[in-house]
Design a protein around this motif. Structure first.
Motif, PDB file in Angstrom:
ATOM      1  N   UNK A 155      77.899  27.969 128.530  1.00 16.83           N
ATOM      2  CA  UNK A 155      77.255  28.363 129.787  1.00 16.83           C
ATOM      3  C   UNK A 155      76.974  27.098 130.603  1.00 16.83           C
ATOM      4  N   UNK A 156      77.178  27.207 131.910  1.00 14.66           N
ATOM      5  CA  UNK A 156      76.881  26.091 132.812  1.00 14.66           C
ATOM      6  C   UNK A 156      75.436  26.261 133.272  1.00 14.66           C
ATOM      7  N   UNK A 157      74.589  25.293 132.940  1.00 18.65           N
ATOM      8  CA  UNK A 157      73.144  25.388 133.220  1.00 18.65           C
ATOM      9  C   UNK A 157      72.828  25.740 134.662  1.00 18.65           C
TER      10      UNK A 157
ATOM     11  N   UNK B 116      81.775  19.510 133.262  1.00 13.58           N
ATOM     12  CA  UNK B 116      82.920  20.418 133.283  1.00 13.58           C
ATOM     13  C   UNK B 116      84.246  19.681 133.418  1.00 13.58           C
ATOM     14  N   UNK B 117      84.351  18.755 134.349  1.00 12.10           N
ATOM     15  CA  UNK B 117      85.640  18.089 134.571  1.00 12.10           C
ATOM     16  C   UNK B 117      86.108  17.300 133.351  1.00 12.10           C
TER      17      UNK B 117
ATOM     18  N   UNK C 157      79.641  23.769 121.495  1.00 10.82           N
ATOM     19  CA  UNK C 157      78.628  23.561 122.525  1.00 10.82           C
ATOM     20  C   UNK C 157      78.352  24.891 123.210  1.00 10.82           C
ATOM     21  N   UNK C 158      77.079  25.237 123.365  1.00  4.08           N
ATOM     22  CA  UNK C 158      76.735  26.519 123.972  1.00  4.08           C
ATOM     23  C   UNK C 158      76.317  26.394 125.432  1.00  4.08           C
ATOM     24  N   UNK C 159      75.979  25.174 125.859  1.00  2.00           N
ATOM     25  CA  UNK C 159      75.544  24.978 127.241  1.00  2.00           C
ATOM     26  C   UNK C 159      75.979  23.588 127.708  1.00  2.00           C
ATOM     27  N   UNK C 160      76.451  23.536 128.962  1.00  2.00           N
ATOM     28  CA  UNK C 160      76.860  22.265 129.552  1.00  2.00           C
ATOM     29  C   UNK C 160      76.315  22.173 130.967  1.00  2.00           C
ATOM     30  N   UNK C 161      76.419  20.991 131.540  1.00  2.00           N
ATOM     31  CA  UNK C 161      76.019  20.750 132.914  1.00  2.00           C
ATOM     32  C   UNK C 161      77.255  20.771 133.804  1.00  2.00           C
ATOM     33  N   UNK C 162      77.057  21.027 135.078  1.00  2.00           N
ATOM     34  CA  UNK C 162      78.159  20.965 136.048  1.00  2.00           C
ATOM     35  C   UNK C 162      78.901  19.637 135.958  1.00  2.00           C
ATOM     36  N   UNK C 163      78.175  18.574 135.762  1.00  2.00           N
ATOM     37  CA  UNK C 163      78.800  17.246 135.707  1.00  2.00           C
ATOM     38  C   UNK C 163      79.663  17.063 134.458  1.00  2.00           C
TER      39      UNK C 163
ATOM     40  N   UNK D  77      87.364  27.295 138.402  1.00  2.00           N
ATOM     41  CA  UNK D  77      87.922  26.912 137.110  1.00  2.00           C
ATOM     42  C   UNK D  77      89.147  27.765 136.810  1.00  2.00           C
ATOM     43  N   UNK D  78      90.112  27.164 136.147  1.00  2.00           N
ATOM     44  CA  UNK D  78      91.295  27.891 135.695  1.00  2.00           C
ATOM     45  C   UNK D  78      91.407  27.686 134.191  1.00  2.00           C
TER      46      UNK D  78
END
Length: 162
Positions: free
Chosen positions: A81-83, A10-11, A2-8, A127-128
């Protein structure tokens, strides 16, 4: 990958390997440039003949901090990347360990496992990552560390469920 994700998203990635970078060659030119930038000209880094004769490494090795600094390029190479991200901030490291020297000419790559992600304030996500820099054809890694970063975003983009 995956090259791009949303903040929602991440967890949901906590506990997962989120990136494996391309190989990076650490050659003598790179080592010499780092020595010049940091004024660290110890012979084990910059004098191939002396390092071969007087060190246990058989030649020159990269500075540990050079190896650590390669995490930035490895991050850009492989992490999604986070959009909503407007800025990324390097917050710091916990428990950096230099395990195996990186010999001049060796190839290294970064492996990233997201171990923690928590929202802070209205527009920040901390993020860690458990990071490992592997050396091609070596059993032990060059280094391991916990890398803490902050993703800044517009508060209006904060997911509703956090």
């Amino acid at each position: 990958m995956v090259t791009e994700i949303s903040l929602s998203d991440v967890r949901g990635l906590i506990g997962m390997e989120t990136g494996l970078s391309d190989w990076v060659t650490v050659d003598q030119t790179m080592i010499d440039a780092f020595a010049s930038a940091t004024d660290d000209h110890q012979f084990i880094h910059v004098d191939p003949e002396r390092a071969a004769a007087e060190s246990p490494f058989g030649g020159t090795i990269a500075h540990g901090f050079l190896t650590l600094s390669l995490l930035s390029t490895m991050n850009y190479n492989c992490l999604p990347k986070v959009r909503e991200q407007t800025l990324g901030i390097n917050y710091g490291f916990d428990r950096v360990r230099f395990m195996t020297p990186v010999k001049s000419g060796a190839r290294v790559r970064g492996r990233f496992l997201l171990s923690e992600a928590r929202f802070r304030g209205a527009g920040m996500l901390m993020t860690t990552y458990d990071v490992t820099i592997e050396i091609e054809n070596e059993k032990k890694p060059a280094l391991t560390a916990k890398w803490i970063t902050i993703i800044q975003f517009d508060p209006k983009d904060r997911p509703d469920d956090v």
